[in-house]
Design an enzyme around this catalytic site. Structure first.
Site, mmCIF file in Angstrom:
data_model
loop_
_atom_site.group_PDB
_atom_site.id
_atom_site.type_symbol
_atom_site.label_atom_id
_atom_site.label_comp_id
_atom_site.label_asym_id
_atom_site.label_seq_id
_atom_site.Cartn_x
_atom_site.Cartn_y
_atom_site.Cartn_z
ATOM 1 N N THR A 77 0.840 -1.203 0.000
ATOM 2 C CA THR A 77 0.000 0.000 0.000
ATOM 3 C C THR A 77 0.875 1.252 0.000
ATOM 4 O OG1 THR A 77 -1.591 -1.289 1.250
ATOM 5 C CG2 THR A 77 -1.998 1.077 1.101
ATOM 6 N N LYS A 99 7.406 10.622 21.573
ATOM 7 C CA LYS A 99 7.456 11.603 22.682
ATOM 8 C C LYS A 99 6.067 11.863 23.222
ATOM 9 C CE LYS A 99 10.985 13.997 19.998
ATOM 10 N NZ LYS A 99 11.096 15.174 19.111
ATOM 11 N N ARG A 107 -2.492 4.782 7.604
ATOM 12 C CA ARG A 107 -2.830 3.431 8.074
ATOM 13 C C ARG A 107 -2.685 3.431 9.598
ATOM 14 N NH1 ARG A 107 -0.660 -2.247 5.728
ATOM 15 N NH2 ARG A 107 -2.201 -1.630 4.172
HETATM 16 N N1 CP Z 1 -2.509 -5.530 0.681
HETATM 17 C C1 CP Z 1 -1.893 -4.765 1.570
HETATM 18 O O1 CP Z 1 -2.510 -3.912 2.241
HETATM 19 O O2 CP Z 1 -0.545 -5.010 1.702
HETATM 20 P P1 CP Z 1 0.444 -4.239 2.655
HETATM 21 O O3 CP Z 1 0.034 -4.555 4.089
HETATM 22 O O4 CP Z 1 1.807 -4.749 2.320
HETATM 23 O O5 CP Z 1 0.284 -2.761 2.412
#
Ligand code: CP
Length: 309
Positions: free
Chosen positions: A58, A86, A107
């Site tokens: 991703t 921190k 993420r």
């Molecule tokens: N498919 C996918 O989200 O892979 P990664 O976790 O490597 O980003």
């Protein structure tokens, strides 16, 4: 103005079929473009990324995508090297990253994290995986792969195999498939069945069966979407060990499938697809990862250009 201009991508549920098809058309256009012309699309634009969980595909496909359309990227892939160590909050980190960039890719292990970030960020936020809840750009990539490889989505029989409880790609994919006329077969260990509360809306849109037996529908499926058992999300390792290796797609199982069945996987894989399947014409998971670069480049081109490209 295009529908996606300056907008977040938080949930696949926010898109209509027409909007998804529009992204697919732009992805086709992106793939066909001359690389020199492609580099004009987001010239001088900056993508930032903030990954609180590991990633290969991703993050790197977003980096590769923005570079291919003339932009640049900066970000945090190892949270332990950031000021989070921190004690800086997610909210403040997002605020700062959005000052330094035109679009932010996040993420995070918590459900709702991207929605929260989008309320704070001054720039569009793209959800690159939020807890066990959603991974919308993966679903767009998955739907695009199905459409490219099977030439349609309507009318297909799709098996989704593996960890249906914790696998966030499954929830986004099911929501996306809800826009199409498909038959879905969910195959998982009993303890990793789909979370029924999370598919309340999907149940109204698609018909599906649930089973623990992978052989039940295998000879009738057009698409077999395999997922990894998500060890990191189990509260108890003992429970993981009970289901580890539940389903392994090998050449023996492949022989029971239709000649033109395609096998997909969001990756990373562990042992759920044997490596000797990779060289078969049915294995499309690496192609799927490649399409991810183009679907993401198309989404970035639409978010960062009022009139598309
Ligand atoms: N498919 C996918 O989200 O892979 P990664 O976790 O490597 O980003």
């Amino acid at each position: 103005m295009n529908d996606f201009f300056n907008k977040d991508i938080i949930s696949i549920k926010d898109y209509t079929r027409d909007q998804l098809e529009n992204i697919f058309e732009y992805t086709d256009k992106m793939m066909a473009l001359d690389p020199i012309k492609r580099r004009e699309i987001c010239k001088g634009k900056t993508l930032s990324y903030l990954f609180y969980e590991p990633s290969t595909r991703t993050r790197l496909s977003f980096e590769s995508a923005i570079a291919s359309i003339g932009g640049n990227s900066l970000g945090i892939s190892d949270i332990s090297s950031s000021s989070t160590q921190k004690g800086e909050s997610l909210g403040d980190t997002v605020k700062i990253m959005s000052i330094y960039s035109d679009v932010l890719v996040l993420r995070h292990p918590l459900d709702g994290s991207s929605r929260f970030a989008s309320e704070i960020s001054s720039k569009p936020v793209i959800n690159a995986g939020s807890g066990t809840e959603e991974h919308p750009t993966q679903a767009i990539q998955d739907l695009f792969t199905i459409k490219k490889e099977k030439k349609k989505i309507d009318g297909l029989k799709i098996g989704i195999v593996g960890d249906l409880k914790y696998g966030r790609t499954v929830y986004s994919l099911l929501s996306g498939l809800g826009n199409y006329d498909v038959e879905v077969h969910l195959i998982s260990p009993e303890s990793l069945r789909i979370r029924s509360d999370s598919i309340y809306d999907i149940k109204k849109k698609i018909s599906f069966t649930e089973s623990t037996d992978i052989e039940e529908h295998i000879d009738d499926l057009d698409v077999v979407y395999v997922t990894r058992i998500q060890k990191e999300r189990f509260p108890d390792e003992e429970e993981y060990l009970k289901v580890k290796g539940s389903y392994i797609i090998g050449l023996d199982l492949l022989q029971k499938m239709k000649d033109d069945t395609i096998i997909l996987h969001p990756l990373p894989r562990l042992d759920e697809i044997a490596t000797d399947v990779d060289k078969t014409k049915n294995a499309k998971y690496f192609q799927q990862a490649e399409y991810g670069k183009y679907t993401r480049a198309a989404m970035l081109g639409l978010i960062l250009n009022e009139n598309g490209f």
